[in-house]
Motif scaffolding. Structure first.
Motif, short mmCIF file in Angstrom:
data_model
loop_
_atom_site.label_atom_id
_atom_site.label_comp_id
_atom_site.label_asym_id
_atom_site.label_seq_id
_atom_site.Cartn_x
_atom_site.Cartn_y
_atom_site.Cartn_z
N LYS A 182 -11.05 -3.60 16.34
CA LYS A 182 -10.89 -5.01 16.72
C LYS A 182 -10.95 -5.95 15.51
N VAL A 183 -10.40 -5.48 14.40
CA VAL A 183 -10.34 -6.27 13.18
C VAL A 183 -9.25 -7.34 13.32
N ASN A 184 -9.42 -8.47 12.63
CA ASN A 184 -8.46 -9.57 12.73
C ASN A 184 -7.23 -9.38 11.84
N GLU A 185 -7.41 -8.73 10.71
CA GLU A 185 -6.35 -8.70 9.71
C GLU A 185 -6.46 -7.43 8.88
N LEU A 186 -5.32 -6.94 8.41
CA LEU A 186 -5.25 -5.77 7.54
C LEU A 186 -4.34 -6.09 6.37
N ILE A 187 -4.82 -5.87 5.16
CA ILE A 187 -3.99 -6.10 3.99
C ILE A 187 -3.98 -4.84 3.12
N PHE A 188 -2.80 -4.43 2.73
CA PHE A 188 -2.63 -3.26 1.87
C PHE A 188 -2.46 -3.69 0.42
N SER A 189 -3.00 -2.88 -0.48
CA SER A 189 -2.72 -3.04 -1.91
C SER A 189 -2.43 -1.66 -2.47
N ILE A 190 -1.97 -1.60 -3.72
CA ILE A 190 -1.60 -0.34 -4.33
C ILE A 190 -2.59 0.01 -5.43
N MET A 191 -3.11 1.22 -5.40
CA MET A 191 -4.04 1.66 -6.43
C MET A 191 -3.39 1.58 -7.80
N MET A 192 -4.12 1.05 -8.76
CA MET A 192 -3.63 0.92 -10.13
C MET A 192 -4.56 1.68 -11.07
N PRO A 193 -4.03 2.23 -12.16
CA PRO A 193 -4.86 3.00 -13.11
C PRO A 193 -5.64 2.08 -14.06
N VAL A 194 -6.57 1.32 -13.46
CA VAL A 194 -7.39 0.38 -14.24
C VAL A 194 -8.87 0.64 -13.93
N GLY A 195 -9.75 -0.10 -14.60
CA GLY A 195 -11.17 0.05 -14.35
C GLY A 195 -11.66 1.45 -14.63
N ARG A 196 -12.35 2.04 -13.66
CA ARG A 196 -12.89 3.40 -13.82
C ARG A 196 -11.79 4.44 -13.96
N MET A 197 -10.60 4.11 -13.46
CA MET A 197 -9.46 5.03 -13.51
C MET A 197 -8.45 4.63 -14.58
N LEU A 198 -8.89 3.93 -15.61
CA LEU A 198 -7.98 3.42 -16.63
C LEU A 198 -7.08 4.52 -17.18
N ASP A 199 -5.77 4.31 -17.05
CA ASP A 199 -4.74 5.24 -17.54
C ASP A 199 -4.77 6.62 -16.88
N ASN A 200 -5.45 6.72 -15.74
CA ASN A 200 -5.52 7.99 -15.00
C ASN A 200 -4.67 7.84 -13.73
N TYR A 201 -3.61 8.65 -13.63
CA TYR A 201 -2.67 8.54 -12.51
C TYR A 201 -2.87 9.64 -11.46
N ASP A 202 -3.99 10.35 -11.51
CA ASP A 202 -4.21 11.48 -10.61
C ASP A 202 -4.13 11.10 -9.13
N TYR A 203 -4.61 9.92 -8.79
CA TYR A 203 -4.67 9.52 -7.38
C TYR A 203 -3.64 8.45 -7.01
N VAL A 204 -2.91 7.97 -7.98
CA VAL A 204 -1.95 6.88 -7.73
C VAL A 204 -0.84 7.36 -6.79
N THR A 205 -0.45 6.52 -5.87
CA THR A 205 0.57 6.88 -4.88
C THR A 205 1.87 7.35 -5.53
N THR A 206 2.53 8.29 -4.85
CA THR A 206 3.83 8.78 -5.31
C THR A 206 4.97 7.96 -4.72
N LYS A 207 4.66 7.05 -3.80
CA LYS A 207 5.67 6.23 -3.15
C LYS A 207 6.05 5.06 -4.05
N THR A 208 7.31 4.67 -3.99
CA THR A 208 7.73 3.48 -4.73
C THR A 208 7.28 2.23 -3.97
N GLN A 209 7.22 1.14 -4.70
CA GLN A 209 6.87 -0.12 -4.07
C GLN A 209 7.86 -0.47 -2.96
N GLU A 210 9.11 -0.16 -3.19
CA GLU A 210 10.15 -0.45 -2.19
C GLU A 210 9.92 0.35 -0.91
#
Length: 312
Positions: A182-210
């Motif tokens: 019963k949540v009011n809103e859902l917003i998606f974002s895309i994981m980026m290789p920053v912070g603790r994962m700086l330059d690490n693409y192991d978990y980054v999505t394989t899907k294109t933004q499109e």
């Protein structure tokens, strides 16, 4: 004059100014992609309650009337709601980003008494395996329970889901879970290789933004009468601003009181983070520091339609 929809990663108010405040770097979760590289332990140099009140006074006097409080896990601070209440007395709009694991009946009772705009809860998985792959053991049910406390109390709740390899094929499953809660809103974002994962693409999505945009647009249409669904990477989707607001109408403050023109900048580098802190300097003094002025000079001489934080 042509209005350009700038691809800013943050919701900037049409009027007024906004601050994202990492009020603590302490967190009870250990998410693999944490952009602030949070820690289980508290930093003893964090701003205390009275220092936080002083920051709020300073922000208010300089026209900042939208405050997003984040962490770390903000509810680890026992004085969090005291700080929020103080900001609201200044007629500031306040929302809190949390993992919801510490939200209980007592906290719900306090939140229900104040005029808070929104609670944003991070939830990346539709089931325990997906969530805990990226956020760690024993994080799924605690977050689910916290969301239930919020929605049962009719507190406006937005879930933020970060898309990564583990959930990229389960976006509709996340939608259905959020509907059940019963949540009011859902917003998606895309994981980026920053912070603790700086330059690490192991978990980054394989899907294109499109691809992701197309899938979410389908979900938006399918569930339009039941849930507000959004995503934060389309330049026409959230903001209608013609120039980068960083340093002028948008600021980031960390748990120690250092200031940067934008959150996105410090996820990649501390180059534009102030040396001084709001413990011992005013906001006006901080904004005159070399680190901030260098950024503003760059921004003013490099007009771009895209996010400057992606470029520099």
């Amino acid at each position: 004059m042509e209005i350009i929809n700038l691809n800013c990663k943050f919701r900037i108010p049409l009027s007024g100014k906004k601050v994202i405040w990492e009020i603590t770097n302490q967190c009870n979760y250990r998410c693999k992609y944490c952009i602030f590289n949070c820690d289980y332990a508290k930093n003893d140099k964090e701003l205390d309650t009275n220092e936080c009140f002083k920051v709020i006074d300073d922000l208010f006097q300089n026209g900042y009337n939208y405050l997003k409080i984040t962490g770390g896990e903000p509810f680890i601070r026992k004085d969090l709601l005291e700080i929020v209440k103080y900001a609201i007395t200044k007629d500031m709009h306040v929302d809190i980003s949390t993992n919801a694991s510490l939200i209980n009946h007592e906290i719900i009772g306090e939140i229900s008494k104040i005029k808070i705009d929104m609670i944003h809860v991070s939830l990346d998985g539709h089931n325990i395996d997906t969530q805990e792959e990226i956020r760690g053991a024993h994080t799924f049910q605690r977050t689910i329970d916290g969301i239930k406390h919020l929605t049962n109390a009719s507190i406006y709740t937005r879930v933020g889901a970060v898309i990564f390899k583990g959930n990229e094929n389960h976006l509709e499953d996340i939608v259905n879970l959020v509907l059940d809660l019963k949540v009011n809103e859902l917003i998606f974002s895309i994981m980026m290789p920053v912070g603790r994962m700086l330059d690490n693409y192991d978990y980054v999505t394989t899907k294109t933004q499109e691809e992701l945009t197309k899938n979410i647009e389908i979900l938006k249409l399918k569930y339009k009468d039941r849930l507000k669904i959004n995503y934060n990477w389309d330049k026409t989707n959230i903001n209608n601003i013609s120039q980068c607001p960083a340093g002028d109408r948008f600021l980031y403050i960390n748990n120690l009181g250092n200031v940067a023109p934008c959150t996105w900048l410090v996820t990649k580098s501390n180059k534009y983070l102030s040396k001084g802190t709001l413990k011992d300097k005013s906001l006006i003094e901080i904004l005159k520091e070399k680190e901030i002025q260098e950024f503003l000079n760059y921004k003013n001489t490099n007009i771009n339609k895209e996010c400057i934080g992606d470029i520099i």
